[in-house]
Each structure stands twice: as structure tokens, then as C-alpha cells.
Design a protein around this motif. Structure first.
Motif, PDB file in Angstrom:
ATOM      1  N   PRO A 337      29.188  32.619 -26.887  1.00 41.35           N
ATOM      2  CA  PRO A 337      29.022  33.440 -25.684  1.00 41.35           C
ATOM      3  C   PRO A 337      29.066  32.556 -24.447  1.00 41.35           C
ATOM      4  N   SER A 338      29.769  33.002 -23.425  1.00 43.28           N
ATOM      5  CA  SER A 338      29.970  32.161 -22.248  1.00 43.28           C
ATOM      6  C   SER A 338      29.685  32.919 -20.961  1.00 43.28           C
ATOM      7  N   ASP A 339      28.913  32.291 -20.089  1.00 38.83           N
ATOM      8  CA  ASP A 339      28.760  32.744 -18.718  1.00 38.83           C
ATOM      9  C   ASP A 339      30.021  32.405 -17.930  1.00 38.83           C
ATOM     10  N   THR A 340      29.951  32.511 -16.599  1.00 34.45           N
ATOM     11  CA  THR A 340      31.191  32.524 -15.831  1.00 34.45           C
ATOM     12  C   THR A 340      31.233  31.534 -14.663  1.00 34.45           C
ATOM     13  N   LEU A 341      32.470  31.161 -14.332  1.00 31.06           N
ATOM     14  CA  LEU A 341      32.832  30.489 -13.092  1.00 31.06           C
ATOM     15  C   LEU A 341      33.667  31.456 -12.263  1.00 31.06           C
ATOM     16  N   GLN A 342      33.614  31.304 -10.944  1.00 32.28           N
ATOM     17  CA  GLN A 342      34.410  32.159 -10.066  1.00 32.28           C
ATOM     18  C   GLN A 342      35.201  31.301  -9.083  1.00 32.28           C
ATOM     19  N   VAL A 343      36.379  31.787  -8.696  1.00 30.81           N
ATOM     20  CA  VAL A 343      37.221  31.120  -7.700  1.00 30.81           C
ATOM     21  C   VAL A 343      37.471  32.071  -6.538  1.00 30.81           C
ATOM     22  N   TRP A 344      37.301  31.562  -5.322  1.00 33.68           N
ATOM     23  CA  TRP A 344      37.498  32.335  -4.092  1.00 33.68           C
ATOM     24  C   TRP A 344      38.443  31.563  -3.176  1.00 33.68           C
ATOM     25  N   LYS A 345      39.460  32.230  -2.650  1.00 37.26           N
ATOM     26  CA  LYS A 345      40.351  31.607  -1.677  1.00 37.26           C
ATOM     27  C   LYS A 345      39.798  31.826  -0.277  1.00 37.26           C
ATOM     28  N   ILE A 346      39.797  30.764   0.531  1.00 32.16           N
ATOM     29  CA  ILE A 346      39.192  30.807   1.859  1.00 32.16           C
ATOM     30  C   ILE A 346      40.250  31.092   2.917  1.00 32.16           C
ATOM     31  N   ASP A 347      39.976  32.035   3.791  1.00 31.57           N
ATOM     32  CA  ASP A 347      40.790  32.272   4.972  1.00 31.57           C
ATOM     33  C   ASP A 347      40.258  31.370   6.086  1.00 31.57           C
ATOM     34  N   HIS A 348      41.015  30.352   6.450  1.00 32.96           N
ATOM     35  CA  HIS A 348      40.540  29.376   7.426  1.00 32.96           C
ATOM     36  C   HIS A 348      40.456  29.943   8.839  1.00 32.96           C
ATOM     37  N   GLU A 349      41.098  31.071   9.086  1.00 37.33           N
ATOM     38  CA  GLU A 349      41.036  31.671  10.409  1.00 37.33           C
ATOM     39  C   GLU A 349      39.755  32.473  10.606  1.00 37.33           C
ATOM     40  N   THR A 350      39.332  33.179   9.567  1.00 39.47           N
ATOM     41  CA  THR A 350      38.189  34.085   9.703  1.00 39.47           C
ATOM     42  C   THR A 350      36.948  33.652   8.939  1.00 39.47           C
ATOM     43  N   GLY A 352      36.678  34.449   5.854  1.00 41.87           N
ATOM     44  CA  GLY A 352      36.595  35.425   4.767  1.00 41.87           C
ATOM     45  C   GLY A 352      37.053  34.838   3.444  1.00 41.87           C
ATOM     46  N   LEU A 353      36.702  35.511   2.366  1.00 42.30           N
ATOM     47  CA  LEU A 353      37.020  35.042   1.017  1.00 42.30           C
ATOM     48  C   LEU A 353      37.774  36.116   0.255  1.00 42.30           C
ATOM     49  N   THR A 354      38.696  35.679  -0.594  1.00 41.16           N
ATOM     50  CA  THR A 354      39.404  36.569  -1.502  1.00 41.16           C
ATOM     51  C   THR A 354      39.073  36.153  -2.927  1.00 41.16           C
ATOM     52  N   PHE A 355      38.584  37.099  -3.710  1.00 38.60           N
ATOM     53  CA  PHE A 355      38.235  36.802  -5.102  1.00 38.60           C
ATOM     54  C   PHE A 355      39.504  36.565  -5.908  1.00 38.60           C
ATOM     55  N   GLU A 356      39.614  35.402  -6.581  1.00 46.48           N
ATOM     56  CA  GLU A 356      40.834  35.028  -7.284  1.00 46.48           C
ATOM     57  C   GLU A 356      40.687  35.012  -8.802  1.00 46.48           C
ATOM     58  N   GLN A 357      39.516  34.621  -9.312  1.00 39.58           N
ATOM     59  CA  GLN A 357      39.417  34.431 -10.763  1.00 39.58           C
ATOM     60  C   GLN A 357      37.974  34.498 -11.246  1.00 39.58           C
ATOM     61  N   LEU A 358      37.801  35.100 -12.401  1.00 39.69           N
ATOM     62  CA  LEU A 358      36.565  35.035 -13.169  1.00 39.69           C
ATOM     63  C   LEU A 358      36.910  34.308 -14.458  1.00 39.69           C
TER      64      LEU A 358
END
Length: 420
Positions: A337-350, A352-358
Motif C-alpha cells: 500500500p502506498s501513499d502519494t506524491l503530487q506535482v504542481w506546475k507554477i504560473d510565474h506570472e500569477t 497559481g498552480l496547476t495540478f499535474e500528477q498524483l
């Protein structure tokens, strides 16, 4: 319910390749190798990379990660360092000298400890000094250009600072102690202030401390001449959110602060503005830590890191085993059983973050993880499994990929850092 790799990763292999061997080492540690083909553009050309791992077994274990010419990675134990610290909780490598600082929570004794060690190529650590400190230190950071060290004391409701001596040892500088007039919305976790991390802003002018118990991010300006801290107006977070860790990003025009809150399982982006010995924070983005997916019951957000190229934010969450992955032991068909890592792409202008991967973390309770200098590999400390895993990472897409090495270490893993 556990989910398979293929359900989350249509572009990645549905299974991991099996281990080719499990070789016994001293101190009850087993070393494991992954049977992998060469990794092409994802491979790093560096060899013999060192790592340090702290464990509640009372040890700091030195590891060496090698890549063979055929593309396989090997992860070996090189030294097990023991001392008078029963519960090492956090490791900090001084970026200005070959000194490792270790804080110990002292879970069963009245006080914690702070020790400094001289590192070596062999992985053996030589203790420089050792101090009894306020109970429950769980994080430390070097600040003011290497002149001082700040500690966050979760158990002791305090922040302390220490002057770094030429030897690498430290001497006590300041103590900030805190109380609550009443427990917070989560009375079990917010019975009193619980400073959880100490970090430095990009200008090296402020120390910032998320306080899980008080729902505050405490702000301190740094006197560059003396390293003394002056507390200023804190950032108040939503009641019951439990701020845990943070990360700063300096872009060409702006500074952003990313805060993860353990009790609310949220990640928030703030735009930072600077005043006279003050910092102000304007929220620009907020999300649950699982992005568009609902937060599982009992999940507990843990760590947040900025990728070395400043393009991605990397997080991890515990106590929600959404993945079931192949066993690292080729002789054991039982899924892990495995817990998780997450990846978020950063908008350098604002900001803000975009969810990319679990992605799977490699096991249970990833309390902390770190990324190597070029961002191609992450080392994850799995507290409840007593395991460190190395997972590859595609620098361009930001995505986590295959597990390339793993090693079992006695006790509960509390931190793992790269010594590059």
C-alpha cells in the motif's frame, strides 16, 4: 480503495520492474536493486551521490547511490552513526560548510537536543558539539549567510536561534516561547502552539515559521549584523487549518509563498510584498492537496518543495494509501500500500498552480522527501515502512516516474537529505 498505476498513469508502465537482488548488510539493513533498462534522457551522469537519513531508532544513516554502466542504480549503506540522540527528527546540511545539524525531539525525555557533525567522504560523522534544547524540535534552517541557525520546536511551543561558530558548533542566541489562551478548533492537535518548520525568505532577510497549533505563520526580520530576530505581524491562516510547511519562489518580478496546511489538507499560494521589517501576504490560489480529486478520509499533508528549476511545486501526503504497488522484494508477491506524491506546475506570472500528477510515494507515511541538485531524482522517507526509496523524475514534465532503488532502515524514518 487502492488504485493501480494504470488507473492514474496512462502514459507510464502499469507495473514496476522487479528487484533483482536483496543483499544483507549490517545493522539489519537490506539493500535492494531495481532491474531497469537504461533511462535515457532521464539519467543523471553523476555517480556516488551521498544521502543522510534520520530515524527514530536513534541513528543517522549514511547512504551512497551509484549508477552502473548498464543503467542500474544501487543504494548502499556506508555508515550508521549513533549517539546520545534517541529521536532524530530533522537533518540540515549547512550550505556554507561540511557540517550536518540534527535536531532530536526527545519524545520520552523532558528536553530535545541539537547536535552538529563534521561530514566525511566515508559517511562517518564526527560530532562537533551537542546541546540540550527546548523539547520537540522538528526543523532547522541556516540563515543570515551561514551566521546562524533557527529551530522550530513543535513539542515545546517555541522558536530558538543559535549562532554558528567557526568550528561548526553553535551557541544559544534567542528564545521565543508561545502559549494559547484556549485550544484551537482541533483541540487534540491544537492544544497549544506547535511551530512546525523554520525557513528563510529569498532575500535572507526573514525567518518564517508555520505554527500548526496556532493557525499562524510567524514572521521574524533578521538583523544582518547580529543575526538577532525581531518578530513582526504574523500571517493568520483559516481556523483549524494547521499550517505545516512552506516554500518560497522568487521570479523576475515577484515573490510567492506556498503554504501547505496539514489539518485542512490544503495548499495556498500567496504573493509576498515587503515593508519596513514586515512581510505582507496576498492569497492568489488555493486547492485541496489532491487537486481535482476529493481528499481521502484521514489524509495528512506533509511536505512541500520547490523543484531546482523553480518550475514545479512538489508535495506529499500521508495516511491515505491510494495506490497498491508491486513489492520491492522479488520473492514476495504481496502488493505494497502506498501513499502519494503530487506535482504542481507554477504560473510565474500569477503564482497559481496547476495540478499535474498524483504518484505513488513507495509506501506508507512519506513524512519528508528531498530532490537532488539537478532535479532528476527524489529520495522519499517512508516513516511507517522504515524505508527510503529513490524515484526518478522527468525534469521537463515535472513528473515522477519509476522507483530505481530502495533500502530498509531500522526505525521510523523522519528525514532524508542529499549530500551533494
Amino acid at each position: 480503495m487502492w488504485l493501480s498505476f494504470s488507473e492514474y498513469f496512462g502514459t507510464l508502465p502499469a507495473t514496476l520492474r522487479s528487484y533483482t537482488s536483496m543483499l544483507p548488510l549490517s545493522h539489519g539493513v537490506k539493500m535492494r536493486l531495481l532491474d531497469l533498462l537504461p533511462l535515457g534522457s532521464l539519467m543523471t551522469s553523476s555517480l556516488a551521490t551521498k544521502l543522510c537519513v534520520s530515524s527514530y531508532a536513534g541513528t543517522i544513516t549514511s547512504l551512497q547511490l551509484d549508477q552502473e554502466t548498464n543503467g542500474k542504480f544501487t543504494l548502499n549503506q556506508t555508515a550508521v552513526n549513533t549517539g546520545s540522540q534517541p529521536n532524530p527528527a530533522w537533518l540540515t546540511k549547512d550550505p556554507f560548510k561540511d557540517v550536518l545539524y540534527c535536531v532530536d525531539e526527545g519524545l520520552a525525555v523532558p528536553n530535545g537536543t541539537l547536535a552538529s557533525y563534521k561530514t566525511s567522504a566515508s559517511g562517518e560523522l564526527t560530532q562537533i558539539d551537542h546541546h540540550s534544547v527546548i523539547s520537540g524540535p522538528v526543523s532547522s534552517v541556516v540563515y543570515n549567510g551561514g551566521a546562524a541557525l533557527a529551530l522550530a520546536h513543535y513539542g515545546g511551543s517555541a522558536v530558538t536561534t543559535w549562532t554558528i561558530l567557526p568550528s561548526g558548533g553553535v551557541s544559544e542566541l534567542q528564545t521565543f516561547s508561545y502559549t494559547l489562551s484556549a485550544p484551537g478548533p482541533n483541540p487534540i492537535r491544537q492544544d497549544c502552539p506547535h511551530p512546525h518548520e523554520a525557513l528563510v525568505d529569498p532575500t535572507d532577510s526573514y525567518v518564517v515559521v508555520p505554527d500548526l497549533g496556532a493557525d499562524l505563520v510567524r514572521i521574524f526580520s533578521i538583523d544582518p549584523e547580529t543575526s538577532l530576530l525581531t518578530e513582526s505581524t504574523p500571517l493568520a491562516t483559516p481556523a483549524g487549518s494547521g499550517p505545516r510547511h512552506g516554500a518560497f519562489l522568487k521570479t523576475e518580478g515577484d515573490t510567492f509563498f506556498f503554504l501547505v496546511s496539514e489539518l485542512a489538507n490544503t495548499i495556498v499560494s500567496y504573493k509576498v510584498s515587503y515593508g519596513e521589517k514586515e512581510m505582507a501576504f496576498s492569497p492568489v490560489f488555493e486547492s485541496g492537496i489532491y487537486g481535482p480529486k476529493p481528499t481521502p478520509e484521514g489524509a495528512a499533508l506533509a511536505e512541500v518543495l520547490l523543484s531546482p528549476d523553480n518550475r514545479y511545486l512538489l508535495t506529499c501526503s500521508r495516511n491515505a494509501t491510494l495506490f497498491s504497488i508491486p513489492n520491492f522484494d522479488p520473492l514476495n508477491a504481496t502488493k505494497i500500500p502506498s501513499d502519494t506524491l503530487q506535482v504542481w506546475k507554477i504560473d510565474h506570472e500569477t503564482g497559481g498552480l496547476t495540478f499535474e500528477q498524483l504518484a505513488p510515494s513507495g509506501g506508507r507515511y512519506p513524512r519528508q522527501f528531498s530532490v537532488n541538485h539537478d532535479g532528476t531524482l527524489a529520495a522519499v522517507g517512508l516513516q511507517l515502512d522504515g524505508r527510503v526509496v529513490i524515484v526518478e523524475r522527468d525534469v521537463e514534465s515535472g513528473m515522477f516516474g519509476r522507483f530505481v532503488a530502495a533500502i530498509d532502515i531500522p526505525g521510523q524514518i523522519t528525514s532524508v537529505i542529499w549530500d551533494e
